[in-house]
Design an enzyme around this catalytic site. Structure first.
Site, PDB file in Angstrom:
ATOM      1  CB  SER A   1      -0.940   0.020   1.217  1.00 53.91           C
ATOM      2  OG  SER A   1      -0.190   0.084   2.421  1.00 53.91           O
TER       3      SER A   1
ATOM      4  CE  LYS B   1      13.076  -5.991   7.292  1.00 50.88           C
ATOM      5  NZ  LYS B   1      12.092  -6.523   6.313  1.00 50.88           N
TER       6      LYS B   1
ATOM      7  CE1 TYR C   1      12.700  -2.981   9.379  1.00 49.95           C
ATOM      8  CE2 TYR C   1      15.030  -2.380   9.273  1.00 49.95           C
ATOM      9  CZ  TYR C   1      13.833  -2.633   8.639  1.00 49.95           C
ATOM     10  OH  TYR C   1      13.754  -2.560   7.274  1.00 49.95           O
TER      11      TYR C   1
ATOM     12  CB  SER D   1      16.765  -8.756   4.482  1.00 48.97           C
ATOM     13  OG  SER D   1      17.375  -8.624   5.746  1.00 48.97           O
TER      14      SER D   1
END
Length: 227
Positions: free
Chosen positions: A10, A150, A146, A129
């Protein structure tokens, strides 16, 4: 026409990606919790699906769509959805970690498990990633949750490439450097990345459609800078 699934469709890279894929004669399933911008595109070959990939029950809708609209065939899955919390490590809670890992790791794993039965040996699973998940790369302070998530999907993809090497599909990871997206701006207001979201989307589109011929179980660092 190839059938391609994109999560996180989106905004940012995902939003540009679904448009570029449509221009490349692909059928696209655009997955995102917010479907308003996807509907505004009004592209016949782009079908939106409102789905929170952290909720297990929603994946039945993905299966139904693949079986009914695409006759049970998926060529490419692009795990692009991501969630970022920028917070000092000492302030991170278990809930913070779970929110990040729910999207960036568990949601990715669930999506792959859902789509795999519909992919052939020449299919391609591409997981987005970050350079923050690459050992030895420059790290942003505040991204303990975060960047570690990843790193987790890099290892996951390498393991899946080994597990499915005899029958496919191919599994590869693109570790991106800083890209000028809404997520980056929200986490680091005022920071200017050297690459736009559409520029990166163009690269990912080409790699997703053609990269399985050349790579499997690989992590490609896509960064013109550090990070």
């Amino acid at each position: 026409m190839k059938n391609v699934i994109v999560t996180g469709a989106s905004r940012g890279i995902g939003y540009g990606l679904i448009q570029l894929l449509a221009q490349s004669d692909c059928n696209v399933l655009a997955i995102s919790r917010d479907q308003s911008r996807i509907k505004e595109l009004n592209i016949e070959t782009v079908k939106g699906m409102a789905l929170d990939i952290t909720l297990e029950e929603g994946f039945n809708s993905v299966v139904s769509f693949i079986e009914e609209a695409w006759e049970g065939k998926v060529d490419v899955l692009i795990n692009n959805a991501g969630f970022l919390i920028n917070k000092p490590f000492q302030e991170l809670t278990k809930d913070d970690f779970m929110k990040v890992y729910d999207v960036n790791v568990f949601g990715v794993a669930q999506m792959i498990q859902t789509v795999l039965p519909f992919m052939s040996s020449d299919g391609h699973v591409v997981t987005i990633s970050s350079m923050g998940g690459i050992q030895g790369s420059f790290k942003f302070a505040g991204l303990a949750a975060y960047s570690s998530s990843k790193g987790a999907v890099i290892t996951l993809s390498e393991l899946l490439a080994e597990e499915y090497k005899e029958k496919g599909p191919s599994f590869n990871v693109l570790a991106l450097g800083a890209v000028q997206t809404e997520m980056l701006e929200e986490a680091f207001p005022g920071y200017k990345a050297p690459i736009t979201a559409n520029e990166m989307a163009s690269y990912i589109k080409t790699f997703a459609l053609e990269g399985a011929k050349f790579y499997n179980g690989k992590v490609l660092q896509v960064s013109s800078s550090t990070p």
